[in-house]
Scaffold this active site. Structure first.
Site, PDB file in Angstrom:
ATOM      1  N   CYS A 153      -6.108  -0.905   9.636  1.00  0.00           N
ATOM      2  CA  CYS A 153      -6.299  -1.867   8.546  1.00  0.00           C
ATOM      3  C   CYS A 153      -6.774  -3.236   9.045  1.00  0.00           C
ATOM      4  O   CYS A 153      -6.205  -3.793   9.975  1.00  0.00           O
ATOM      5  CB  CYS A 153      -4.991  -2.031   7.784  1.00  0.00           C
ATOM      6  SG  CYS A 153      -5.103  -3.234   6.463  1.00  0.00           S
ATOM      7  N   CYS A 160       0.868  -1.184   0.000  1.00  0.00           N
ATOM      8  CA  CYS A 160       0.000   0.000   0.000  1.00  0.00           C
ATOM      9  C   CYS A 160       0.902   1.230   0.000  1.00  0.00           C
ATOM     10  O   CYS A 160       2.048   1.158   0.432  1.00  0.00           O
ATOM     11  CB  CYS A 160      -0.879   0.051   1.250  1.00  0.00           C
ATOM     12  SG  CYS A 160      -1.953  -1.387   1.408  1.00  0.00           S
TER      13      CYS A 160
END
Ligand code: SF4
Length: 425
Positions: A143, A136
């Site tokens: 997350c 990412c």
């Protein structure tokens, strides 16, 4: 260059920290430049944001357990004078992440259990989620897949993609494939196109989706060239992830509009996060602004039970309160569904305020957002059979054959949890 959008409600607009103040616009707007200058350790961070030794130490403590990275663009949205800045809370690690609360799990959604082959989550009847990368551009502190982005670093290799495509190809019930990660758009365009082409070539796959937070955290990745490439894969939907109106900068707006103008519908999934967007005014502003960009607010997720993110969780009632403040108060198009992705792999379950107050065989009693209570008479003709239903039901098994819906359409009278039955017999 003055960009076409100026958002006067965002006090952070165009702020850049040193040493980026004099970076030419051509570099700043280049996603590769942004990635090359990503901040990924506390020493770099302390050069940008005023951090006490203690705060630096706190970031350092979390790093062996959870990834940290943030590109200059997204970091520049942080308000250095607000310790509860919503951008800071989403992107900068804190020691709270090292506190594991009771009930928190490494894999709260049991995705690993629903993975018949590596990197394919096959939970629902007709769709799969494919994790094509563990990378990412910004590692969200809340997350759900933090175990995955920590362990499965890098993009998938060709042999892994073979396994993914073989699985999808041998399951004709799969009509919808979601490319996720990590962030699907962190993959280079050439490899991404190769994967998408292979999946698009599978005859029973009707819909492709890209799940990516890139329009929010690295909007310069959404170039005209990328959109031209992606639109070849229609029908393609783009699932993005904005959590706060401050993320809707001119750059982010341009990224969203580029996708929509390119014929790619964009949907937004937010996560309900304590002290970030746990307020109806913030959510309403976010949803209205997204809608004005033609980005459809799709889901608000109750925060999952991933390890170390308990400080982001809100009571479920907060989400219901937010929906209560949206439904009827603003366009229905701006009202997403509030869902709990339940622990253990039960999938997304919608949770909403109660609008149906009571019912009889003659009428139902309902209320609206103002508290106006009304009745709706039941029809006298109740046979709803359609002459064309069987004709359109050819092909893979219909959804009616699974789960609770099956009880309504077949002779079965109950669904019994195996666990309870096994314990009794
Ligand atoms: S972009 Fe998605 S996968 Fe990546 S850290 Fe954020 S929530 Fe996790």
């Amino acid at each position: 260059m003055r960009l076409p959008y100026v958002d006067n409600t965002n006090p952070l607009y165009y702020q850049r920290f040193q040493p980026w103040r004099d970076v030419p616009r051509s570099d700043w707007d280049n996603w590769k430049w942004q990635l090359q200058h990503t901040i990924s350790n506390p020493e770099q961070l302390a050069e940008i944001l005023p951090l006490t030794e203690e705060a630096k130490e706190r970031v350092r403590h979390t790093l062996p357990k959870y990834k940290f990275a943030v590109a200059p663009y997204y970091l520049s949205l942080v308000d250095p004078n607000n310790p509860e800045c919503p951008i800071r809370l989403q992107s900068i690690p804190t020691e709270a992440e090292l506190h594991i609360e009771a009930g928190e799990m490494d894999d709260p959604l049991a995705e690993d259990t629903d993975m018949p082959v590596p990197n394919v989550v096959h939970r629902y009847p007709d769709r799969v989620l494919v994790t094509i990368t563990g990378v990412c551009s910004m590692y969200c502190r809340f997350c759900t897949r933090r175990r995955f982005v920590m362990d499965k670093e890098g993009h998938k290799e060709r042999n892994e993609v073979d396994v993914i495509c073989n699985y999808i190809g041998s399951h004709p019930e799969i009509r919808d494939v979601i490319l996720s990660g990590g962030d699907a758009l962190m993959m280079g365009t050439t490899m991404l196109v190769e994967i998408m082409s292979r999946i698009r070539a599978i005859p029973h796959v009707e819909i492709l989706r890209i799940a990516s937070k890139i329009p929010c955290v690295l909007p310069m990745r959404i170039t005209d060239e990328l959109v031209t490439t992606l639109k070849r894969f229609k029908p393609l939907y783009f699932m993005t992830h904005f959590n706060h109106p401050y993320e809707l900068t001119p750059e982010a707006k341009i990224a969203c509009e580029r996708l929509v103008d390119g014929g790619i519908p964009v949907m937004n999934q937010s996560v309900l996060l304590r002290k970030i967007n746990s307020d109806a005014a913030i959510m309403k502003k976010l949803m209205q602004e997204l809608l004005a960009l033609r980005v459809k607010p799709y889901y608000i997720y109750q925060c999952d039970l991933s390890e170390g993110i308990g400080h982001f969780r809100t009571p479920v009632g907060k989400g219901i309160e937010i929906i209560e403040s949206l439904r009827g108060h603003t366009s229905g198009l701006a009202v997403p569904e509030f869902v709990i992705d339940v622990p253990g792999g039960g999938g997304k379950i919608p949770v909403a305020p109660h609008y149906l107050i009571s019912q009889s065989d003659k009428k139902v009693v309902v209320r609206n957002y103002e508290g106006f209570i009304s009745t709706y008479p039941q029809p006298t003709l109740t046979d709803c059979t359609c002459s064309t239903a069987k004709a359109v039901e050819t092909g893979p098994p219909s959804l009616h054959e699974h789960g609770v819906a099956r009880l309504l359409h077949e002779d079965s009278i109950s669904i019994e949890p195996h666990e309870t039955r096994d314990a009794l017999h």
